[in-house]
Motif scaffolding. Structure first.
Motif, PDB file in Angstrom:
ATOM      1  N   LEU A  26      54.845  43.455  42.381  1.00  0.00           N
ATOM      2  CA  LEU A  26      53.947  42.337  42.668  1.00  0.00           C
ATOM      3  C   LEU A  26      53.583  42.288  44.153  1.00  0.00           C
ATOM      4  CD1 LEU A  26      55.436  39.535  40.404  1.00  0.00           C
ATOM      5  CD2 LEU A  26      53.292  40.792  40.085  1.00  0.00           C
ATOM      6  N   MET A  27      54.514  42.663  45.009  1.00  0.00           N
ATOM      7  CA  MET A  27      54.203  42.712  46.440  1.00  0.00           C
ATOM      8  C   MET A  27      53.132  43.752  46.723  1.00  0.00           C
ATOM      9  SD  MET A  27      57.959  42.268  48.226  1.00  0.00           S
ATOM     10  CE  MET A  27      57.297  42.681  49.841  1.00  0.00           C
ATOM     11  N   LEU A  28      53.216  44.888  46.041  1.00  0.00           N
ATOM     12  CA  LEU A  28      52.205  45.927  46.209  1.00  0.00           C
ATOM     13  C   LEU A  28      50.836  45.436  45.769  1.00  0.00           C
ATOM     14  CD1 LEU A  28      51.212  48.813  46.715  1.00  0.00           C
ATOM     15  CD2 LEU A  28      51.995  49.399  44.401  1.00  0.00           C
ATOM     16  N   TRP A  29      50.786  44.856  44.560  1.00  0.00           N
ATOM     17  CA  TRP A  29      49.493  44.341  44.065  1.00  0.00           C
ATOM     18  C   TRP A  29      48.977  43.228  44.972  1.00  0.00           C
ATOM     19  CZ3 TRP A  29      48.493  48.312  41.859  1.00  0.00           C
ATOM     20  CH2 TRP A  29      49.091  48.817  40.715  1.00  0.00           C
ATOM     21  N   GLY A  30      49.871  42.352  45.415  1.00  0.00           N
ATOM     22  CA  GLY A  30      49.458  41.261  46.292  1.00  0.00           C
ATOM     23  C   GLY A  30      48.872  41.784  47.595  1.00  0.00           C
ATOM     24  N   ALA A  31      49.499  42.824  48.150  1.00  0.00           N
ATOM     25  CA  ALA A  31      48.995  43.413  49.391  1.00  0.00           C
ATOM     26  C   ALA A  31      47.608  44.018  49.181  1.00  0.00           C
ATOM     27  CB  ALA A  31      49.970  44.479  49.891  1.00  0.00           C
ATOM     28  N   LEU A  32      47.405  44.641  48.029  1.00  0.00           N
ATOM     29  CA  LEU A  32      46.092  45.211  47.739  1.00  0.00           C
ATOM     30  C   LEU A  32      45.038  44.120  47.581  1.00  0.00           C
ATOM     31  CD1 LEU A  32      47.022  48.090  45.254  1.00  0.00           C
ATOM     32  CD2 LEU A  32      46.195  48.305  47.606  1.00  0.00           C
ATOM     33  N   VAL A  33      45.407  43.015  46.928  1.00  0.00           N
ATOM     34  CA  VAL A  33      44.474  41.889  46.791  1.00  0.00           C
ATOM     35  C   VAL A  33      44.100  41.342  48.163  1.00  0.00           C
ATOM     36  CG1 VAL A  33      44.258  39.500  45.993  1.00  0.00           C
ATOM     37  CG2 VAL A  33      45.158  41.242  44.455  1.00  0.00           C
ATOM     38  N   LEU A  34      45.092  41.198  49.033  1.00  0.00           N
ATOM     39  CA  LEU A  34      44.824  40.722  50.390  1.00  0.00           C
ATOM     40  C   LEU A  34      43.879  41.676  51.120  1.00  0.00           C
ATOM     41  CD1 LEU A  34      48.379  39.526  51.508  1.00  0.00           C
ATOM     42  CD2 LEU A  34      46.451  38.115  50.781  1.00  0.00           C
ATOM     43  N   GLY A  35      44.127  42.970  50.979  1.00  0.00           N
ATOM     44  CA  GLY A  35      43.275  43.951  51.645  1.00  0.00           C
ATOM     45  C   GLY A  35      41.852  43.950  51.111  1.00  0.00           C
ATOM     46  N   LEU A  36      41.715  43.883  49.790  1.00  0.00           N
ATOM     47  CA  LEU A  36      40.375  43.895  49.179  1.00  0.00           C
ATOM     48  C   LEU A  36      39.596  42.632  49.529  1.00  0.00           C
ATOM     49  CD1 LEU A  36      41.367  45.348  45.694  1.00  0.00           C
ATOM     50  CD2 LEU A  36      39.945  46.482  47.424  1.00  0.00           C
ATOM     51  N   ASN A  37      40.278  41.494  49.466  1.00  0.00           N
ATOM     52  CA  ASN A  37      39.597  40.256  49.857  1.00  0.00           C
ATOM     53  C   ASN A  37      39.281  40.272  51.354  1.00  0.00           C
ATOM     54  OD1 ASN A  37      39.309  38.860  47.419  1.00  0.00           O
ATOM     55  ND2 ASN A  37      41.424  38.169  47.476  1.00  0.00           N
ATOM     56  N   LEU A 144      42.504  46.274  39.904  1.00  0.00           N
ATOM     57  CA  LEU A 144      41.464  47.293  39.735  1.00  0.00           C
ATOM     58  C   LEU A 144      40.093  46.636  39.570  1.00  0.00           C
ATOM     59  CD1 LEU A 144      40.543  50.214  39.303  1.00  0.00           C
ATOM     60  CD2 LEU A 144      41.129  49.954  36.871  1.00  0.00           C
ATOM     61  N   GLY A 145      40.047  45.541  38.812  1.00  0.00           N
ATOM     62  CA  GLY A 145      38.787  44.827  38.648  1.00  0.00           C
ATOM     63  C   GLY A 145      38.237  44.336  39.973  1.00  0.00           C
ATOM     64  N   LEU A 146      39.115  43.792  40.805  1.00  0.00           N
ATOM     65  CA  LEU A 146      38.682  43.344  42.127  1.00  0.00           C
ATOM     66  C   LEU A 146      38.214  44.522  42.973  1.00  0.00           C
ATOM     67  CD1 LEU A 146      38.400  41.139  44.280  1.00  0.00           C
ATOM     68  CD2 LEU A 146      40.825  41.466  44.835  1.00  0.00           C
ATOM     69  N   ALA A 147      38.914  45.641  42.876  1.00  0.00           N
ATOM     70  CA  ALA A 147      38.534  46.824  43.648  1.00  0.00           C
ATOM     71  C   ALA A 147      37.148  47.326  43.244  1.00  0.00           C
ATOM     72  CB  ALA A 147      39.575  47.927  43.451  1.00  0.00           C
ATOM     73  N   VAL A 148      36.862  47.302  41.952  1.00  0.00           N
ATOM     74  CA  VAL A 148      35.538  47.723  41.475  1.00  0.00           C
ATOM     75  C   VAL A 148      34.461  46.797  42.023  1.00  0.00           C
ATOM     76  CG1 VAL A 148      34.079  47.939  39.424  1.00  0.00           C
ATOM     77  CG2 VAL A 148      36.405  48.865  39.402  1.00  0.00           C
ATOM     78  N   GLN A 149      34.718  45.495  42.005  1.00  0.00           N
ATOM     79  CA  GLN A 149      33.750  44.543  42.542  1.00  0.00           C
ATOM     80  C   GLN A 149      33.503  44.771  44.025  1.00  0.00           C
ATOM     81  OE1 GLN A 149      34.980  40.549  41.625  1.00  0.00           O
ATOM     82  NE2 GLN A 149      34.250  40.660  39.525  1.00  0.00           N
ATOM     83  N   ILE A 161      28.184  40.390  42.934  1.00  0.00           N
ATOM     84  CA  ILE A 161      28.561  41.378  41.927  1.00  0.00           C
ATOM     85  C   ILE A 161      29.514  40.754  40.908  1.00  0.00           C
ATOM     86  CG2 ILE A 161      29.688  43.587  41.527  1.00  0.00           C
ATOM     87  CD1 ILE A 161      26.981  43.789  42.897  1.00  0.00           C
ATOM     88  N   GLU A 162      29.265  41.010  39.631  1.00  0.00           N
ATOM     89  CA  GLU A 162      30.114  40.499  38.555  1.00  0.00           C
ATOM     90  C   GLU A 162      30.416  41.627  37.578  1.00  0.00           C
ATOM     91  OE1 GLU A 162      31.452  37.556  37.940  1.00  0.00           O
ATOM     92  OE2 GLU A 162      30.545  36.332  39.515  1.00  0.00           O
ATOM     93  N   THR A 163      31.561  41.540  36.905  1.00  0.00           N
ATOM     94  CA  THR A 163      31.887  42.456  35.799  1.00  0.00           C
ATOM     95  C   THR A 163      32.157  41.636  34.541  1.00  0.00           C
ATOM     96  OG1 THR A 163      34.199  42.465  36.555  1.00  0.00           O
ATOM     97  CG2 THR A 163      32.803  44.285  37.261  1.00  0.00           C
ATOM     98  N   PHE A 188      37.734  43.352  32.993  1.00  0.00           N
ATOM     99  CA  PHE A 188      39.084  43.729  33.386  1.00  0.00           C
ATOM    100  C   PHE A 188      40.109  42.667  32.983  1.00  0.00           C
ATOM    101  CE2 PHE A 188      36.344  46.237  36.084  1.00  0.00           C
ATOM    102  CZ  PHE A 188      36.939  47.490  36.034  1.00  0.00           C
ATOM    103  N   VAL A 189      39.678  41.424  32.882  1.00  0.00           N
ATOM    104  CA  VAL A 189      40.571  40.373  32.376  1.00  0.00           C
ATOM    105  C   VAL A 189      40.891  40.613  30.907  1.00  0.00           C
ATOM    106  CG1 VAL A 189      40.742  37.914  31.866  1.00  0.00           C
ATOM    107  CG2 VAL A 189      39.807  38.659  34.056  1.00  0.00           C
ATOM    108  N   VAL A 190      39.869  40.928  30.129  1.00  0.00           N
ATOM    109  CA  VAL A 190      40.080  41.234  28.702  1.00  0.00           C
ATOM    110  C   VAL A 190      41.003  42.437  28.554  1.00  0.00           C
ATOM    111  CG1 VAL A 190      38.939  41.943  26.568  1.00  0.00           C
ATOM    112  CG2 VAL A 190      37.851  40.253  28.049  1.00  0.00           C
ATOM    113  N   LEU A 191      40.754  43.476  29.335  1.00  0.00           N
ATOM    114  CA  LEU A 191      41.590  44.675  29.268  1.00  0.00           C
ATOM    115  C   LEU A 191      43.025  44.365  29.681  1.00  0.00           C
ATOM    116  CD1 LEU A 191      41.864  47.705  28.857  1.00  0.00           C
ATOM    117  CD2 LEU A 191      41.091  48.038  31.221  1.00  0.00           C
ATOM    118  N   GLY A 192      43.193  43.556  30.719  1.00  0.00           N
ATOM    119  CA  GLY A 192      44.530  43.229  31.192  1.00  0.00           C
ATOM    120  C   GLY A 192      45.355  42.481  30.168  1.00  0.00           C
ATOM    121  N   TRP A 193      44.767  41.454  29.563  1.00  0.00           N
ATOM    122  CA  TRP A 193      45.494  40.709  28.541  1.00  0.00           C
ATOM    123  C   TRP A 193      45.783  41.569  27.314  1.00  0.00           C
ATOM    124  CZ3 TRP A 193      48.156  36.712  29.696  1.00  0.00           C
ATOM    125  CH2 TRP A 193      47.740  35.815  30.675  1.00  0.00           C
ATOM    126  N   SER A 194      44.872  42.488  26.997  1.00  0.00           N
ATOM    127  CA  SER A 194      45.108  43.398  25.864  1.00  0.00           C
ATOM    128  C   SER A 194      46.299  44.301  26.134  1.00  0.00           C
ATOM    129  CB  SER A 194      43.846  44.236  25.596  1.00  0.00           C
ATOM    130  OG  SER A 194      42.746  43.418  25.272  1.00  0.00           O
TER     131      SER A 194
END
Length: 244
Positions: A26-37, A144-149, A161-163, A188-194
């Motif tokens: 989760l720290m890794l994903w959180g760091a990526l979210v911070l970087g992308l934002n 990944l969804g955020l990265a694509v956006q 931009i929207e997906t 990506f939300v649909v894919l994630g929950w799936s």
């Protein structure tokens, strides 16, 4: 006795390492979210949209005040509009750099806990530590969804931009509630929950139908929270930035 101890030690070691793996993932994903934002903010997409909204509000105040109030009052009203920019910027900053990283952890923890709880109730393998780890890994789909956006924003130089199914809507004005609801159906939300549902079924915690229902309930809870906050913030922005 010796054999029992030797068999128990790996289990205890595995349980001890699952927690740190959950946190590190989760720290890794959180760091990526911070970087992308951070890229969104540094590229000016977020600040540009906020500034544009404030300028539109100031223009509306000026157009409505001409001929009705003094120029001094109009200037004060316009300055008040500009002064709100820092507030909305702070609010957006908190959403991108605090709420979104925490949402990854909350989603993974809620899904793993509910899967394990239902498994315990129906007599299936609980496997809570494994569920925590795999649910944390699955959060990478949201990242990944955020990265694509972000990649599309930079490539197309557009901040809208929207997906999600909002891409299919023709140009026009739509109710905010409907727009926000459609955004919760992001690809990506649909894919994630799936993936979360499939993981619970693969681990043997619940059958596929129950896994799907659990994910739908959690998905709806998150969607309602996001839509409610979006409507509340939007209503406040309309009252302050573009009154009446």
């Amino acid at each position: 006795m010796v054999e029992a101890v030797s068999m128990g030690s790996p289990n205890r070691a595995g349980a001890a390492t699952d927690g740190p793996r959950f946190g590190l993932t989760l720290m890794l994903w959180g760091a990526l979210v911070l970087g992308l934002n951070g890229v969104i903010w540094l590229a000016g997409f977020r600040t540009g949209a906020l500034a544009e909204g404030v300028e539109q509000g100031a223009a509306r105040v000026e157009s409505r005040g001409i001929g009705e109030v003094s120029d001094d009052l109009i200037r004060r009203a316009i300055q008040t509009q500009h002064d709100t920019l820092s507030f909305w910027t702070t609010l957006a900053w908190l959403g991108d750099f605090l709420v979104e990283p925490l949402a990854l952890a909350a989603r993974a923890l809620a899904a793993a806990t509910l899967f394990a709880s239902v498994a315990a109730l129906v007599g299936r393998p609980v496997r809570y530590e494994l569920a925590l780890n795999e649910c944390a890994i699955a959060q990478g789909i949201w990242v990944l969804g955020l990265a694509v956006q972000v990649a599309l924003m930079v490539a197309l130089r557009r901040g809208d931009i929207e997906t999600s199914p909002t891409l299919l809507l023709p140009q026009g004005v739509y109710p905010a509630a409907a727009w926000l609801a459609l955004r919760q159906l992001d690809l990506f939300v649909v894919l994630g929950w799936s993936v979360l549902a499939h993981g619970a079924w693969r681990r043997g915690q619940v059958n596929l139908t129950a896994a799907g229902m659990i994910c739908i309930v959690l998905w709806l809870v998150e969607a309602v929270i996001r839509v409610a906050f979006g409507l509340a913030i939007g209503a406040g922005a309309r009252l302050v930035i573009a009154p009446g």
